[in-house]
Design a protein around this motif. Structure first.
Motif, PDB file in Angstrom:
ATOM      1  N   ASP A  53      21.477  24.172  51.290  1.00  0.00           N
ATOM      2  CA  ASP A  53      22.976  24.346  51.842  1.00  0.00           C
ATOM      3  C   ASP A  53      23.352  23.120  51.982  1.00  0.00           C
ATOM      4  O   ASP A  53      24.544  22.880  51.801  1.00  0.00           O
ATOM      5  CB  ASP A  53      22.521  24.901  53.685  1.00  0.00           C
ATOM      6  CG  ASP A  53      23.748  25.208  54.169  1.00  0.00           C
ATOM      7  OD1 ASP A  53      24.771  24.721  53.549  1.00  0.00           O
ATOM      8  OD2 ASP A  53      23.944  25.753  55.316  1.00  0.00           O
ATOM      9  N   PHE A  54      22.688  22.012  52.517  1.00  0.00           N
ATOM     10  CA  PHE A  54      23.464  20.613  52.804  1.00  0.00           C
ATOM     11  C   PHE A  54      23.769  20.259  51.575  1.00  0.00           C
ATOM     12  O   PHE A  54      24.922  19.588  51.064  1.00  0.00           O
ATOM     13  CB  PHE A  54      22.235  19.598  53.443  1.00  0.00           C
ATOM     14  CG  PHE A  54      22.668  18.223  53.456  1.00  0.00           C
ATOM     15  CD1 PHE A  54      24.196  18.276  53.795  1.00  0.00           C
ATOM     16  CD2 PHE A  54      22.165  17.153  53.469  1.00  0.00           C
ATOM     17  CE1 PHE A  54      24.730  16.596  54.036  1.00  0.00           C
ATOM     18  CE2 PHE A  54      22.552  16.002  53.704  1.00  0.00           C
ATOM     19  CZ  PHE A  54      23.851  15.653  53.981  1.00  0.00           C
ATOM     20  N   ALA A  55      22.922  20.339  50.309  1.00  0.00           N
ATOM     21  CA  ALA A  55      23.420  19.811  49.164  1.00  0.00           C
ATOM     22  C   ALA A  55      24.582  20.520  48.532  1.00  0.00           C
ATOM     23  O   ALA A  55      25.439  20.167  47.899  1.00  0.00           O
ATOM     24  CB  ALA A  55      22.238  20.256  47.772  1.00  0.00           C
ATOM     25  N   ALA A  56      24.716  21.867  48.859  1.00  0.00           N
ATOM     26  CA  ALA A  56      25.958  22.717  48.378  1.00  0.00           C
ATOM     27  C   ALA A  56      27.183  22.085  49.147  1.00  0.00           C
ATOM     28  O   ALA A  56      28.124  21.898  48.487  1.00  0.00           O
ATOM     29  CB  ALA A  56      25.784  24.144  48.566  1.00  0.00           C
ATOM     30  N   MET A  57      27.096  22.051  50.441  1.00  0.00           N
ATOM     31  CA  MET A  57      28.098  21.474  51.227  1.00  0.00           C
ATOM     32  C   MET A  57      28.433  20.180  50.824  1.00  0.00           C
ATOM     33  O   MET A  57      29.735  19.899  50.540  1.00  0.00           O
ATOM     34  CB  MET A  57      27.682  21.247  52.903  1.00  0.00           C
ATOM     35  CG  MET A  57      27.693  22.411  53.221  1.00  0.00           C
ATOM     36  SD  MET A  57      28.804  23.773  53.119  1.00  0.00           S
ATOM     37  CE  MET A  57      27.796  24.948  52.125  1.00  0.00           C
ATOM     38  N   ALA A  58      27.629  19.169  50.240  1.00  0.00           N
ATOM     39  CA  ALA A  58      27.925  17.763  49.624  1.00  0.00           C
ATOM     40  C   ALA A  58      28.611  17.921  48.493  1.00  0.00           C
ATOM     41  O   ALA A  58      29.485  17.163  48.135  1.00  0.00           O
ATOM     42  CB  ALA A  58      26.751  16.923  49.524  1.00  0.00           C
ATOM     43  N   ALA A  59      28.341  18.935  47.579  1.00  0.00           N
ATOM     44  CA  ALA A  59      28.819  19.191  46.456  1.00  0.00           C
ATOM     45  C   ALA A  59      30.211  19.565  46.414  1.00  0.00           C
ATOM     46  O   ALA A  59      31.099  18.943  45.713  1.00  0.00           O
ATOM     47  CB  ALA A  59      28.208  20.272  45.503  1.00  0.00           C
ATOM     48  N   VAL A  60      30.868  20.255  47.467  1.00  0.00           N
ATOM     49  CA  VAL A  60      31.982  20.614  47.745  1.00  0.00           C
ATOM     50  C   VAL A  60      32.765  19.229  48.579  1.00  0.00           C
ATOM     51  O   VAL A  60      34.055  18.957  48.182  1.00  0.00           O
ATOM     52  CB  VAL A  60      32.236  21.947  48.645  1.00  0.00           C
ATOM     53  CG1 VAL A  60      33.577  22.046  48.902  1.00  0.00           C
ATOM     54  CG2 VAL A  60      31.725  23.041  47.869  1.00  0.00           C
ATOM     55  N   ASN A  61      32.007  18.587  49.385  1.00  0.00           N
ATOM     56  CA  ASN A  61      32.468  17.353  50.070  1.00  0.00           C
ATOM     57  C   ASN A  61      33.773  17.489  50.592  1.00  0.00           C
ATOM     58  O   ASN A  61      34.563  16.558  50.390  1.00  0.00           O
ATOM     59  CB  ASN A  61      32.389  16.470  49.028  1.00  0.00           C
ATOM     60  CG  ASN A  61      32.053  15.154  49.612  1.00  0.00           C
ATOM     61  OD1 ASN A  61      31.627  14.812  50.730  1.00  0.00           O
ATOM     62  ND2 ASN A  61      32.579  13.951  48.951  1.00  0.00           N
ATOM     63  N   ASN A  62      34.058  18.327  51.615  1.00  0.00           N
ATOM     64  CA  ASN A  62      35.163  18.534  52.327  1.00  0.00           C
ATOM     65  C   ASN A  62      34.722  18.565  53.803  1.00  0.00           C
ATOM     66  O   ASN A  62      33.931  19.166  54.073  1.00  0.00           O
ATOM     67  CB  ASN A  62      36.130  19.624  51.812  1.00  0.00           C
ATOM     68  CG  ASN A  62      37.265  19.853  52.542  1.00  0.00           C
ATOM     69  OD1 ASN A  62      37.302  20.098  53.959  1.00  0.00           O
ATOM     70  ND2 ASN A  62      38.599  19.548  52.048  1.00  0.00           N
ATOM     71  N   PRO A  63      35.138  17.978  54.804  1.00  0.00           N
ATOM     72  CA  PRO A  63      34.931  17.877  56.109  1.00  0.00           C
ATOM     73  C   PRO A  63      35.041  19.197  56.599  1.00  0.00           C
ATOM     74  O   PRO A  63      34.054  19.467  57.741  1.00  0.00           O
ATOM     75  CB  PRO A  63      35.947  16.857  56.752  1.00  0.00           C
ATOM     76  CG  PRO A  63      36.648  16.134  55.796  1.00  0.00           C
ATOM     77  CD  PRO A  63      36.440  16.983  54.407  1.00  0.00           C
ATOM     78  N   ASN A  64      35.742  20.115  56.293  1.00  0.00           N
ATOM     79  CA  ASN A  64      35.845  21.655  56.768  1.00  0.00           C
ATOM     80  C   ASN A  64      34.708  22.426  56.161  1.00  0.00           C
ATOM     81  O   ASN A  64      34.879  23.792  56.579  1.00  0.00           O
ATOM     82  CB  ASN A  64      37.193  21.815  56.980  1.00  0.00           C
ATOM     83  CG  ASN A  64      38.095  21.215  57.707  1.00  0.00           C
ATOM     84  OD1 ASN A  64      37.551  20.598  58.895  1.00  0.00           O
ATOM     85  ND2 ASN A  64      39.438  20.879  57.427  1.00  0.00           N
ATOM     86  N   VAL A  65      34.170  22.219  54.886  1.00  0.00           N
ATOM     87  CA  VAL A  65      33.691  23.497  54.465  1.00  0.00           C
ATOM     88  C   VAL A  65      32.349  24.034  55.074  1.00  0.00           C
ATOM     89  O   VAL A  65      31.802  23.269  55.865  1.00  0.00           O
ATOM     90  CB  VAL A  65      33.048  22.563  52.971  1.00  0.00           C
ATOM     91  CG1 VAL A  65      31.686  21.733  53.255  1.00  0.00           C
ATOM     92  CG2 VAL A  65      32.467  23.658  52.084  1.00  0.00           C
TER      93      VAL A  65
END
Length: 129
Positions: A53-65
């Motif tokens: 999950d963290f990897a996916a959030m980092a790929a999007v890389n927006n503070p609100n994702v």
């Protein structure tokens, strides 16, 4: 590129971002005894999922994702002491939504596959104004 999301996450539990590019992130999770689920050293899948999950959030890389859905497969067990490498690639973007493919491997052997659906609201999800 600088990480802009999940800045307060406990990296001992969810991994470290070791590579970050537009639409791509690599996270390495070093598994510990704290993650152990049984006497044989099996790592609880929640830690594996959390790092993916963290990897996916980092790929999007927006503070609100935020994560809104996930379809995952645990392909092989992870044991205490394993270093799991997660790679996340954005497959598709539609407005505020993104579909992210995440794979995890230990020593080159794939242990996890997933597709994460993300949503990026204009403001933080907990801002209720």
């Amino acid at each position: 590129m600088d990480l802009k999301t999940h800045l307060a996450i406990d990296r001992t539990l969810c991994g470290d971002v070791v590579d970050l590019e537009e639409g791509y992130a690599k996270v390495v999770l070093k598994t510990t005894k704290q993650m152990q689920a049984d006497t044989k050293g099996l790592v609880h899948g929640g830690f594996t999922f959390g790092a993916a999950d963290f990897a996916a959030m980092a790929a999007v890389n927006n503070p609100n994702v935020v994560l809104v859905a996930a379809e995952v497969k645990f392909l092989a067990p992870v044991v205490v002491g394993d270093e799991v490498v997660f790679e996340a690639h954005i497959l598709q973007r539609e407005g505020k939504k993104a579909k992210v493919k995440v794979s995890g491997s230990v020593g080159g052997k794939e242990v996890f596959q997933g597709t994460m659906q993300t949503y990026t609201p204009t403001t933080h999800i907990l801002d209720r104004s």
